[in-house]
Design a protein around this motif. Structure first.
Motif, PDB file in Angstrom:
ATOM      1  N   ARG A   1     165.317  37.438   4.053  1.00  0.00           N
ATOM      2  CA  ARG A   1     165.608  37.468   5.443  1.00  0.00           C
ATOM      3  C   ARG A   1     164.963  37.356   6.332  1.00  0.00           C
ATOM      4  NH1 ARG A   1     169.058  42.454   3.270  1.00  0.00           N
ATOM      5  NH2 ARG A   1     171.238  41.806   2.005  1.00  0.00           N
ATOM      6  N   ALA A   2     163.394  38.287   6.565  1.00  0.00           N
ATOM      7  CA  ALA A   2     162.240  37.910   7.646  1.00  0.00           C
ATOM      8  C   ALA A   2     161.151  38.035   6.803  1.00  0.00           C
ATOM      9  CB  ALA A   2     162.735  39.063   8.660  1.00  0.00           C
ATOM     10  N   SER A   3     159.586  37.774   7.203  1.00  0.00           N
ATOM     11  CA  SER A   3     158.157  38.084   7.061  1.00  0.00           C
ATOM     12  C   SER A   3     158.228  39.865   7.294  1.00  0.00           C
ATOM     13  CB  SER A   3     157.322  37.534   7.427  1.00  0.00           C
ATOM     14  OG  SER A   3     157.412  37.515   9.110  1.00  0.00           O
ATOM     15  N   ALA A   4     157.489  39.707   6.708  1.00  0.00           N
ATOM     16  CA  ALA A   4     156.944  41.831   7.284  1.00  0.00           C
ATOM     17  C   ALA A   4     156.190  41.773   8.527  1.00  0.00           C
ATOM     18  CB  ALA A   4     155.469  41.614   6.388  1.00  0.00           C
ATOM     19  N   ASP A   5     155.725  40.672   8.733  1.00  0.00           N
ATOM     20  CA  ASP A   5     154.541  39.858  10.780  1.00  0.00           C
ATOM     21  C   ASP A   5     156.179  40.200  11.765  1.00  0.00           C
ATOM     22  OD1 ASP A   5     152.946  39.952  12.287  1.00  0.00           O
ATOM     23  OD2 ASP A   5     153.779  37.549  12.164  1.00  0.00           O
ATOM     24  N   TYR A   6     157.046  39.067  11.185  1.00  0.00           N
ATOM     25  CA  TYR A   6     158.655  39.447  12.288  1.00  0.00           C
ATOM     26  C   TYR A   6     159.278  40.928  11.937  1.00  0.00           C
ATOM     27  CZ  TYR A   6     162.572  38.095  14.469  1.00  0.00           C
ATOM     28  OH  TYR A   6     163.512  37.335  15.493  1.00  0.00           O
ATOM     29  N   ARG A   7     159.099  41.681  11.356  1.00  0.00           N
ATOM     30  CA  ARG A   7     159.499  42.584  10.760  1.00  0.00           C
ATOM     31  C   ARG A   7     158.576  43.686  11.876  1.00  0.00           C
ATOM     32  NH1 ARG A   7     163.873  43.485   7.939  1.00  0.00           N
ATOM     33  NH2 ARG A   7     163.820  42.251   5.861  1.00  0.00           N
ATOM     34  N   ARG A   8     157.897  43.443  11.331  1.00  0.00           N
ATOM     35  CA  ARG A   8     156.941  44.013  12.992  1.00  0.00           C
ATOM     36  C   ARG A   8     156.781  44.141  14.172  1.00  0.00           C
ATOM     37  NH1 ARG A   8     151.924  46.312  12.257  1.00  0.00           N
ATOM     38  NH2 ARG A   8     151.338  45.860   9.568  1.00  0.00           N
ATOM     39  N   LYS A   9     156.786  42.760  14.305  1.00  0.00           N
ATOM     40  CA  LYS A   9     156.907  42.438  16.218  1.00  0.00           C
ATOM     41  C   LYS A   9     158.616  42.899  16.554  1.00  0.00           C
ATOM     42  CE  LYS A   9     154.785  38.385  15.280  1.00  0.00           C
ATOM     43  NZ  LYS A   9     154.660  37.255  14.771  1.00  0.00           N
ATOM     44  N   VAL A  10     159.428  42.788  16.017  1.00  0.00           N
ATOM     45  CA  VAL A  10     161.063  42.895  16.371  1.00  0.00           C
ATOM     46  C   VAL A  10     160.920  44.864  16.392  1.00  0.00           C
ATOM     47  CG1 VAL A  10     161.804  40.985  16.739  1.00  0.00           C
ATOM     48  CG2 VAL A  10     162.171  42.399  14.629  1.00  0.00           C
TER      49      VAL A  10
ATOM     50  N   ALA B   1     163.643  22.837  26.578  1.00  0.00           N
ATOM     51  CA  ALA B   1     163.951  22.714  27.724  1.00  0.00           C
ATOM     52  C   ALA B   1     163.900  23.817  27.977  1.00  0.00           C
ATOM     53  CB  ALA B   1     165.590  22.247  28.160  1.00  0.00           C
ATOM     54  N   ALA B   2     164.292  25.259  27.168  1.00  0.00           N
ATOM     55  CA  ALA B   2     164.520  26.813  27.925  1.00  0.00           C
ATOM     56  C   ALA B   2     163.032  27.296  27.552  1.00  0.00           C
ATOM     57  CB  ALA B   2     165.480  27.577  26.656  1.00  0.00           C
ATOM     58  N   THR B   3     161.806  27.006  26.637  1.00  0.00           N
ATOM     59  CA  THR B   3     160.688  27.748  26.059  1.00  0.00           C
ATOM     60  C   THR B   3     159.799  27.352  26.423  1.00  0.00           C
ATOM     61  OG1 THR B   3     161.136  27.197  23.681  1.00  0.00           O
ATOM     62  CG2 THR B   3     162.807  29.859  24.836  1.00  0.00           C
ATOM     63  N   GLY B   4     160.094  25.695  26.535  1.00  0.00           N
ATOM     64  CA  GLY B   4     158.512  24.633  26.477  1.00  0.00           C
ATOM     65  C   GLY B   4     158.264  24.322  24.645  1.00  0.00           C
ATOM     66  N   VAL B   5     158.818  25.665  24.201  1.00  0.00           N
ATOM     67  CA  VAL B   5     158.123  25.398  21.955  1.00  0.00           C
ATOM     68  C   VAL B   5     159.397  24.507  21.210  1.00  0.00           C
ATOM     69  CG1 VAL B   5     157.947  26.121  20.230  1.00  0.00           C
ATOM     70  CG2 VAL B   5     157.763  28.092  22.452  1.00  0.00           C
ATOM     71  N   ARG B   6     158.500  22.837  21.445  1.00  0.00           N
ATOM     72  CA  ARG B   6     158.718  21.887  20.596  1.00  0.00           C
ATOM     73  C   ARG B   6     158.541  22.364  19.316  1.00  0.00           C
ATOM     74  NH1 ARG B   6     162.186  18.110  20.792  1.00  0.00           N
ATOM     75  NH2 ARG B   6     161.163  17.815  22.857  1.00  0.00           N
ATOM     76  N   LEU B   7     159.663  22.437  18.282  1.00  0.00           N
ATOM     77  CA  LEU B   7     160.010  23.248  17.364  1.00  0.00           C
ATOM     78  C   LEU B   7     159.974  21.854  16.225  1.00  0.00           C
ATOM     79  CD1 LEU B   7     161.565  26.492  17.269  1.00  0.00           C
ATOM     80  CD2 LEU B   7     159.579  26.299  16.573  1.00  0.00           C
TER      81      LEU B   7
ATOM     82  N   LYS C   1     160.620  31.276  13.690  1.00  0.00           N
ATOM     83  CA  LYS C   1     159.844  30.511  14.496  1.00  0.00           C
ATOM     84  C   LYS C   1     160.337  30.028  15.102  1.00  0.00           C
ATOM     85  CE  LYS C   1     161.550  27.690   9.520  1.00  0.00           C
ATOM     86  NZ  LYS C   1     162.663  26.568   9.281  1.00  0.00           N
ATOM     87  N   VAL C   2     161.394  30.793  15.401  1.00  0.00           N
ATOM     88  CA  VAL C   2     161.402  30.790  17.902  1.00  0.00           C
ATOM     89  C   VAL C   2     160.281  31.106  18.073  1.00  0.00           C
ATOM     90  CG1 VAL C   2     162.773  30.497  19.721  1.00  0.00           C
ATOM     91  CG2 VAL C   2     163.615  29.440  17.565  1.00  0.00           C
TER      92      VAL C   2
END
Lengths: 285, 943
Positions: free
Chosen positions: A260-269, B917-923, B932-933
């Motif tokens: 569902r999500a990485s450890a790093d992402y979970r930590r940040k959010v 357009a919202a963030t300047g991030v090109r994915l 990823k965002v």
């Protein structure tokens, strides 16, 4: 696919416990069934259905410490979300967790007891209950007894015995000025939480008297962020302070990554959810 | 155990096994409107009201419902007296395949009972447990709102409007008439494969490989066969070894013959090992577990980038496969086409842009998983009732691999719960038939939701390297697209899908030279196949993301830059004649192009202008609806095709009845799209009768003429052409009989409004003419067949605007608004055409944002359920705006082009451009998960 030999429908918690313990083979309690029915193993011999056990109620009881909200374990999530007994800033985290949990069909079947008991995935009610210092009443062979919910998760093997049935969840409502909020983030709006956070904050005279922050999705059982609580006590309830509490949480948790999500992402959010829950809880005082 | 409850107010007592779920009990009682979708409580196709509340009946034990009052779709209304919600769903064509609609109507009923005037938000929340894959929820939400607001009946076809198009005034086409099978869909009476009761039926199940790559050293079936109630176990030792392609495409097939029914080798986790037929589903599952297999586990290829490495494990090392480009290098197919001289173009370009884009594994996720039912009829012929897009191809393949003459096989497609390309394949029919031939018993196999996800067919993951050289003035001098395409374990669409990645997308913007190359490689992962968008959805993500990047880099307005370079009317598609369906194609001249109008319409339908006006120079995005939310709008363009030129053929038979009604028999395959309806409308138009006078019967290889089936956006254009031809012949015979009856010149007669009229003012009702034709002096059964094939492939055009909000702290993207305009020529049924746009856009949103099959290091799918394979709910989906732009395509029936696939193409690039357009991030990597965002935002912040 279930291949049961028996399905029992006891008429009381006592009968339920007796049935579970006295029946031969492998058995489980079934509440709403949203987890057990679709994922139950074909080797299960029997289920003890709690529909008729008389556990579907929400009420406020008078207690020496100012009253308690008492939620029967078979209360459906949909009913909890609309219970007039919960319409207070103190209990808002519970309402918010219940209202956004899963889909409407799931909320109509899933129960409070089931949601507290199951740790299949990060369920939404436990952080809310923990932030409010809830306890659970367990029915065992020797009668009912109360166990703090925090102990139930942290030391389940010590406080929970085979056959014990969660009959109700009890939340003290006597704390003047205590307010709570619940935040979660998932991949979509209808999702199992990647990280959820419930915060309860009591502000008195411009300073935080007490704060409790509980997260789910960053460890196998709900995580009580004691360090954040300690940091917050005595501080002013400002955005900066709540952000700092969030930063502390991010720094101190060590979540695991999964599909569902990485450890790093979970930590940040985790930090983001913490700051947001605190901010909304404090704003509601 | 005995359980008593009421169903639709009638008391019922049943004796059921204690583990039985309510879904199965209700279906067993005959309430077959309750649908089996995921058996995990995630999809809501099985929703019923339990004491007035919608619940997933797959997750309720029947014994838990003791004493309850249950309402199924059948209890909400019936065809004779439908409920207002059912009437409104019907009127608005809210149901496409209909499989999820019964559950949705049940939820809507409970919602309105509790809250007669819900907000749109409340309506969407009240449908959050009903997953729909066809409709984007748009018309269902509108229908519920209309009923709540007392405005039921306002939309849909009122029967008065006479649509005009290109100087013609039409009576039947151009109208949003109700779907011919619509009443059955909204009342739960429509029959899908699972709804055919057959006496003595066995349940089939496939034992699947736990390994990504292994050789089967031995299989012992004795323990399984010893289980009472198990009738048959088939392994590779028991079935004919006939290499074939599971793809239902033309004959000879363009794809490699690299598959056999059961093999000695397994090539992905979920590959077939054996097949079982037993008396109950539980027994079939137990039997599978009792088959003992000894594997020699081989190293797998799990990364397409490593597939062609020296020394990589060879996935197809068998010696009897044919048509593989280079089996020793795991190269299933290869494409290399150049038009003009790209090297020269890059050399003379003022600027060269080079980017890499990657797209993920997804699955079409029809609400009805693959299912087939086979039996031997009273003449000992094999009948296969199956959820397929390609009944005639399925007949040919099933016959061949089972060693039967085609004449001994009948394939029938009943109503089908969505397909979207995944069912353009023989996924079950061959093995189901083999079990029936062996046991001589009816056998049904349905995939469970997990199998549907990892063991049916998926969209090809690709890595797309796109290089574009532009002149000082922005003209494109050279463009080269190099694709690494992952076809998975078998090459079902290994060549044809990636062909479209280049051929459908590269012509959109004029370039002086083009090159397209592709290596389509085998891996030990699930089989890729057709999915709505068919390669183009992948390619347009790259092409229209990069056009945005180029425009910004050149300091040009992205819209103006695109339109200035877009293909025009009269242009010749530079690549069409070089890349066909596994061979060279045909010349394509653009005769109609509504691209500019499509753009204007989406601009007007959204906040495009106002939002741009509110932008601050030097800052990405504008403030959104929360403190940490940025808002942005992005756009994209696309073109597609209408059928496969020189390949696709559809046929139609029309016969007249003596009461002036007609039977239209078509091989064309209605997947819920409404093709039965629109083909009926076309016949009605030419015959001068109301659409209701044309009875449509389709997709039965014994009773309808041939059609290649529903794929390549071909049905309206190709099969429609056949209907027109057949109808014209039938009409001419009616005119002949009328001319004899009236003593008038046949060439002067006109057929309209149910009458045949002469310039003299004399007229005669068609009913009378039909009666006279049959029972008069000449006694003729008026009946004609026609087939249609074409070398044309007119592209529909599309423009889209996505309006998104990005939570810059969590990376979550919410789509506020999405508008999509399609130039589909002349829409035969506007409501159904809009529905195609809604559904394709919602599928595209999932592709862009949430859908992804995730695998572990051993090739096992980790999210093989609908809780974790995230398709969007009504709550996650905006009120998608579908806009039809009319052009008059001279080669299409009534001026029609296609509509069904192209809306998928525009979504991912529009969302990518909106996030930028919202963030300047090109994915450049799908899907744009919050993770990823957020990573993109952090990288940008760190720069």
């Amino acid at each position: 696919m279930l291949d049961l030999k028996n399905l029992y429908r006891p008429k009381s918690p006592e009968e339920a416990v007796r049935t579970l313990l006295e029946t031969e083979g492998t058995g489980l309690y079934v509440a709403g069934g949203t987890i057990v029915v679709p994922t139950g193993s074909p080797s299960l011999d029997y289920l003890v259905d709690l529909t008729d056990a008389g556990l579907d109620y929400v009420r406020v009881e008078d207690t020496p410490d100012g009253g308690a909200l008492v939620i029967g374990a078979m209360t459906r999530i949909a009913d909890l979300a609309t219970s007039p007994e919960l319409a207070s800033p103190t209990l808002r985290a519970i309402i918010e967790a219940a209202a956004d949990m899963g889909t409407h069909t799931t909320r109509n079947r899933a129960t409070v007891g089931g949601n507290v008991f199951a740790v299949h995935f990060p369920s939404d009610l436990p952080p809310a209950f923990l932030a409010l210092g809830a306890s659970i009443r367990l029915q065992g062979t020797d009668g009912p007894r109360d166990v703090s919910l925090e102990d139930f998760y942290a030391r389940r093997s010590e406080v929970y015995r085979r056959g014990d049935l969660i009959v109700e969840i009890r939340v003290s409502v006597g704390h003047e000025g205590l307010a709570s909020a619940f935040e979660k983030t998932g991949r979509t709006r209808v999702d199992v939480a990647i990280v959820s956070c419930a915060a309860a904050v009591a502000v008195s005279g411009g300073t935080i008297e007490m704060a409790r922050v509980v997260l789910n999705g960053i460890s196998p059982v709900p995580y009580v962020a004691a360090d954040a609580g300690a940091y917050l006590a005595g501080k002013s309830p400002t955005e900066d302070v709540f952000r700092e509490a969030g930063r502390l949480v991010s720094e101190n948790v060590s979540p695991r990554g999964d599909h569902r999500a990485s450890a790093d992402y979970r930590r940040k959010v985790a930090g983001v959810m913490t700051a947001r829950a605190l901010s909304r809880a404090a704003g509601a005082v | 155990m005995t359980v008593a409850f009421t169903v639709n107010d009638r008391p019922v007592e049943v004796d059921v096994p204690p583990g039985e779920v309510l879904l199965d009990t209700l279906r067993g009682l005959g309430f077959r409107g309750v649908k089996d979708g995921c058996r995990a409580g995630d999809c809501g196709s099985c929703a019923v009201l339990l004491d007035g509340r919608p619940v997933a009946s797959c997750s309720v034990l029947t014994g838990q419902a003791e004493g309850c009052s249950i309402t199924t779709i059948e209890g909400i209304g019936d065809p004779a007296a439908p409920h207002p919600l059912q009437k409104e769903f019907l009127k608005r064509s809210a149901a496409q395949c209909g499989y999820c609609m019964q559950g949705m109507i049940v939820s809507a009923k409970a919602l309105l009972d509790a809250d007669p005037h819900p907000t749109e938000k409340a309506i969407r929340a009240g449908l959050s447990g009903n997953l729909c894959r066809c409709t984007g929820y748009v018309k269902a939400v509108e229908a519920i709102k209309a009923v709540a607001d007392g405005k039921a009946g306002d939309a849909g076809d009122d029967g008065d409007a006479a649509p005009e198009h290109a100087g013609e005034r039409y009576a039947s086409v151009g109208r949003s008439v109700e779907k011919t099978e619509g009443l059955g869909l909204v009342t739960g009476r429509a029959r899908y494969t699972d709804d055919f009761p057959v006496e003595g039926m066995l349940y089939g199940r496939i034992k699947r490989s736990p390994h990504a790559h292994a050789r089967i050293k031995s299989i012992d079936t004795s323990r399984a066969l010893a289980l009472p109630g198990v009738h048959c176990v088939l392994t590779h030792e028991d079935v004919p070894r006939v290499p074939f392609s599971t793809a239902g495409q033309n004959c000879p097939e363009p794809s490699p013959f690299d598959t056999v029914m059961l093999d000695r080798k397994v090539r992905f986790v979920g590959d077939r090992v054996a097949a079982v037929a037993a008396e109950t589903p539980v027994l079939a599952e137990k039997a599978c577990a009792l088959i003992d297999v000894e594997y020699e586990v081989l190293p797998p290829v799990l990364e397409p980038e490593r597939a062609m490495d020296e020394g990589a494990p060879v996935i197809h090392d068998e010696d009897d496969s044919t048509g593989i480009e280079d089996a020793a290098r795991n190269l299933a197919a290869k494409i290399d086409v150049e038009v003009g001289d790209v090297e020269n173009g890059f050399t003379s370009a003022a600027r060269v842009f080079e980017h890499e884009y990657s797209v993920q594994y997804i699955q079409a996720t029809p609400t009805e998983a693959h299912i087939s039912l086979s039996y031997l009829d009273e003449k000992d012929r094999l009948v296969v009732i199956t959820s397929t897009q390609v009944p005639f191809h399925a007949r040919r393949i099933v016959a061949r691999v089972n060693g039967l003459p085609i004449s001994r096989v009948r394939v029938v497609k009943p109503r089908i719960g969505g397909a979207f390309g995944a069912k353009q394949e023989v996924v079950l029919e061959d093995i189901c038939a083999a079990l029936t031939l062996r046991t001589r018993r009816p056998v049904k196999i349905k995939l469970d939701r997990g199998e549907e996800l990892y063991a049916s067919r998926t969209r090809h993951p690709q890595v797309i390297h796109l290089k574009t050289g532009v002149a000082e003035d922005g003209r494109i001098l050279a463009r080269q697209m190099d694709v690494l395409c992952n076809t998975g374990a078998y090459g079902a669409h290994a060549l044809t899908v990636p062909s479209n990645t280049g051929s459908k997308t590269l012509p959109l913007y004029r370039s002086e030279s083009l090159r397209y190359t592709c290596d389509s490689v085998y891996t030990n992962l699930p089989i890729a196949g057709a999915v709505r968008g068919y390669g183009a959805a992948q390619g347009f993500f790259a092409v229209d993301s990069q056009m945005d990047e180029i425009a910004h880099a050149l300091g040009r307005d992205p819209v103006e830059y695109r339109l200035a370079n877009a293909i025009r009317e009269g242009d010749r598609d530079p690549i069409a004649e070089h890349v066909g369906e596994g061979k060279s194609g045909f010349e394509r001249i653009i005769r109609t192009n509504g691209l500019a109008e499509c753009w204007e319409r989406v601009r007007e339908a959204t906040d495009w202008d106002a939002w741009h006006a509110s932008l601050t120079e030097g800052t990405a995005g504008t403030p959104g609806s929360g403190p940490f939310v940025r808002r942005g709008l992005g756009m994209s363009l696309a073109m597609h095709g209408s059928g496969i030129p020189g390949d696709d053929m559809g046929a139609a038979t029309i016969k007249a009845n003596e009461d002036g009604s007609f039977h239209l028999l078509i091989g064309a395959t209605d997947l819920g799209t409404g093709s039965d309806t629109i083909l009926g409308q076309m016949a009605a138009e030419i015959l001068g009768v109301p659409p209701k006078a044309v009875h449509v019967y389709s997709s039965d290889t014994d009773r309808t003429p041939f059609d290649v089936g529903a794929y390549a956006s071909s049905t309206t254009y190709v099969s429609g052409g056949a209907v027109v031809k057949a109808a014209e012949q039938v009409r001419d015979r009616l005119l002949y009989h009328a001319s004899v009856m009236m003593g008038e010149d046949q060439t002067k007669l006109v057929c309209a409004d149910g009458r045949i009229a002469a310039p003299s003012g004399k007229s005669v009702p068609i009913e009378e003419v039909a009666h006279t034709a049959m029972y008069g002096d000449e006694k003729e059964q008026i009946s004609y067949s026609a087939s249609n094939m074409t070398f044309e492939c007119p592209p529909p055009f599309a423009a889209a605007v996505a309006d998104v909000e990005v939570d810059v702290e969590t990376g979550r993207v919410d789509v506020r608004d999405f508008a999509c305009a399609i130039d589909c020529g002349f829409a035969i049924n506007p409501a159904l055409a809009e529905g195609q746009i809604h559904g394709a856009v919602s599928m595209g949103l999932g592709y862009a944002l949430t859908e992804e099959m995730v695998f572990d290091k051993r090739g096992r799918m980790l999210n093989a359920n609908l809780l974790d394979y995230k398709i969007l709910t009504a709550v996650d989906t905006p009120a998608i705006k579908a806009i039809l732009v009319t052009t008059d395509e001279p080669t299409g029936p009534f001026g029609a082009k296609s509509v069904s696939e192209i809306p998928v193409d525009v979504v991912a690039p529009a969302i990518a451009n909106a996030i930028f357009a919202a963030t300047g991030v090109r994915l450049r990597e799908l899907p744009f998960t919050p993770e990823k965002v957020l990573a993109g935002i952090e990288t940008l912040g760190g720069e």
